[in-house]
Enzyme design. Sequence first.
Site, short mmCIF file in Angstrom:
data_model
loop_
_atom_site.label_atom_id
_atom_site.label_comp_id
_atom_site.label_asym_id
_atom_site.label_seq_id
_atom_site.Cartn_x
_atom_site.Cartn_y
_atom_site.Cartn_z
N CYS A 1 29.56 67.85 6.35
CA CYS A 1 31.18 66.83 6.02
C CYS A 1 32.22 67.70 6.57
CB CYS A 1 30.72 66.18 4.55
SG CYS A 1 29.76 64.76 4.58
N LYS B 1 38.47 51.91 -1.83
CA LYS B 1 38.35 50.48 -1.07
C LYS B 1 37.09 50.37 -1.25
CE LYS B 1 36.83 54.33 2.08
NZ LYS B 1 37.18 55.13 3.10
#
Length: 419
Positions: free
Chosen positions: A115, A160
Amino acid sequence: MDKFRVQGPTTLQGEVTISGAKNAALPILFAALLAEEPVEIQNVPKLKDIDTTMKLLSQLGTKVERNGSVWIDASQVNIFCAPYELVKTMRASIWALGPLVARFGQGQVSLPGGCAIGARPVDLHITGLEQLGAEIKLEEGYVKASVNGRLKGAHIVMDKVSVGATVTIMSAATLAEGTTVIENAAREPEIVDTANFLVTLGAKISGQGTDRITIEGVERLGGGVYRVLPDRIETGTFLVAAAISGGKIVCRNAQPDTLDAVLAKLRDAGADIETGEDWISLDMHGQRPKAVNVRTAPHPAFPTDMQAQFTLLNLVAEGTGFITETIFENRFMHVPELIRMGAHAEIESNTVICHGVEKLSGAQVMATDLRASASLVLAGCIAEGTTLVDRIYHIDRGYERIEDKLRALGANIERVKGE
């Protein structure tokens, strides 16, 4: 690496039994870490990610057995770290963190493989747990969470909509002190299923399926028996298989109310659809589908996981259809492969313009992700000649025995063992 060899064209018809939803089974298996008594989970699909999760739970000291159902006894958990070897193949491992810190006051999970820190998908999980009072450190490639005493309920507004982070916060909040409210929560059926599982164990959760979930913390969770909901994406995939081949299908062990947006688009494409409590039938009466316009968005809108299958439908339909992807970038990697099979399409930013053709031709193609690869296999079923689909380990991550199920519908498909 294994491949699929598919001979076409065939009309797909018959009955298929839908498996349990991987995207509900995974969070439910991790949430079982919260239970102090044994849990029986039914209708769990046999998939690689499920096996990895069961291995991971075993490494933490959980007793895990599979005979029909999956049985989990987390009463003796004594290791609180999910190691890199198991996490690297599966992003879902982050779901171990919330239950571990909520029940034991500590937990660490290796960061999912490679990541980049900037666009790290675990950020929303971390901020959510911090808002519940956990202290989070990132050290040596691990996310380490700890708390003195219990987590504390909080009012959390999600930046979100995130299915993964909604699961993490909701699971952890079940054992927190006080009430937690999650605003802008994900509304997917798999979130509802995970919440209903936790309620079976004694959690107090309301509002699942809306964008505001309320969790009243309890001191402990017990055991119970729970059945995972049917896989709506597998269901949709088989409905599209019948639709593009002019066929007729009945999906058993399905849950029609999780597929409203998909069924509406299939009706627009000319399919004759009927539903019962646990079945869906589709009949094309031998006709070609009509092109439809699709825009992906969070549930209850059209699911991004059905986008590749509908791209294929449009590419063999009558007319021109537009497919707009608003959830993920780079999710059109199947389009160049379908063009190799004779499809006509252009990509303009996040939209594919599909010009329907009467037939596709077999070719050697490569799977790039789970849903894209399913669409290539379906394309092979209706294309003239032989299609070889490479890298099918992607498909095995999300579809249980897809070749057996397609064969039962009349497809000429075989798995070719790799070197």
